[in-house]
Design a protein around this motif. Sequence first.
Motif, mmCIF file in Angstrom:
data_model
loop_
_atom_site.group_PDB
_atom_site.id
_atom_site.type_symbol
_atom_site.label_atom_id
_atom_site.label_comp_id
_atom_site.label_asym_id
_atom_site.label_seq_id
_atom_site.Cartn_x
_atom_site.Cartn_y
_atom_site.Cartn_z
ATOM 1 N N LEU A 179 139.939 -25.795 14.575
ATOM 2 C CA LEU A 179 140.786 -24.975 15.444
ATOM 3 C C LEU A 179 141.981 -25.744 15.991
ATOM 4 O O LEU A 179 142.760 -25.200 16.776
ATOM 5 N N THR A 180 142.153 -27.005 15.574
ATOM 6 C CA THR A 180 143.217 -27.837 16.148
ATOM 7 C C THR A 180 144.614 -27.365 15.761
ATOM 8 O O THR A 180 145.592 -27.769 16.384
ATOM 9 N N GLY A 181 144.710 -26.510 14.748
ATOM 10 C CA GLY A 181 146.018 -25.991 14.354
ATOM 11 C C GLY A 181 146.505 -24.852 15.227
ATOM 12 O O GLY A 181 147.657 -24.435 15.130
ATOM 13 N N ILE A 182 145.614 -24.349 16.097
ATOM 14 C CA ILE A 182 145.982 -23.268 17.013
ATOM 15 C C ILE A 182 146.300 -23.879 18.374
ATOM 16 O O ILE A 182 145.450 -24.542 18.968
ATOM 17 N N PRO A 183 147.508 -23.710 18.890
ATOM 18 C CA PRO A 183 147.867 -24.271 20.203
ATOM 19 C C PRO A 183 146.906 -23.808 21.297
ATOM 20 O O PRO A 183 146.376 -22.697 21.246
ATOM 21 N N ASP A 184 146.684 -24.686 22.285
ATOM 22 C CA ASP A 184 145.726 -24.406 23.355
ATOM 23 C C ASP A 184 145.981 -23.060 24.034
ATOM 24 O O ASP A 184 145.047 -22.335 24.375
ATOM 25 N N LYS A 185 147.251 -22.749 24.251
ATOM 26 C CA LYS A 185 147.598 -21.494 24.924
ATOM 27 C C LYS A 185 146.995 -20.298 24.206
ATOM 28 O O LYS A 185 146.516 -19.334 24.845
ATOM 29 N N PHE A 186 146.980 -20.333 22.889
ATOM 30 C CA PHE A 186 146.490 -19.203 22.110
ATOM 31 C C PHE A 186 144.973 -19.237 21.957
ATOM 32 O O PHE A 186 144.343 -18.192 21.803
#
Length: 266
Positions: free
Chosen positions: A109-116
């Motif tokens: 999941l590291t490719g998804i920014p924390d905000k999302f």
Amino acid sequence: MTAIETKEELAKEFSGIKYILTSGMRSRLLLAVYENPKNLDELRKELRKPSATILHGLKELETINLIRKVQKYYELTSNGFLLTTNMVKLIENWYALNKNKLYWNSHDLTGIPDKFLKEIYLLKNAEYVTSTTSDLSNAFNTYIKFISNAKTLKIILPIYSENHFKHLIKLLNDNKLKKLELIVSEEILDSIKENDLFKRELINNNKVKIRCVKKRLKIFLTYSDDFMSLTLFFKDGHYDDSQILIAEDKNALKWAENLLRNFARR
């Protein structure tokens, strides 16, 4: 604010959240008046608890300024509304993650920014589609079915896939797809340029816009006016084409559109 101060602030906030979440009655009361104020009779019918229990919970919430009584009705204060809104998001996030836990637990999941990641609850209605031993192409075929009906597509494409490119080119040439926007890494763009067919049909096509980002992409996101889909990599770095999330509701589309904008600005 230093890291130590941040931890201290989080600890204080956690104690407040814990006070709410460890009590079923306090949590249910906040949720009960979240959208509309209610009187005691309405709360008793909705929660199916005696008046004494409900009044005790209301008094506790009034004491910490989360609920107030206006005439005969109980409503959230501003603090109560903010806390309950985030509590609802927490519950919906938990539901969305638990609903498709096999998908989320097995992928990077590291490719998804924390905000999302914090807004995963917007994908709570997404359908989990997986391939099986009897149908190894189920996820891919489902994806092709959706893009075949789209007029416009915006795609974050982290892989070089001739199969995907050929399907997109066919849709463009058949005039089914009116507009295509691709966000790719420099490596993928270089590979496209090396293929004469893809260079002619994609790079030199007026219907196609290609944005190049320097950072390696770790998500395969597709967005149209009618659907969104998300495919990820396994935690070992290999791309997984056997599992996909697909959604058609407005919340999921909003999530995907905002995520695409985030990557387009890079």
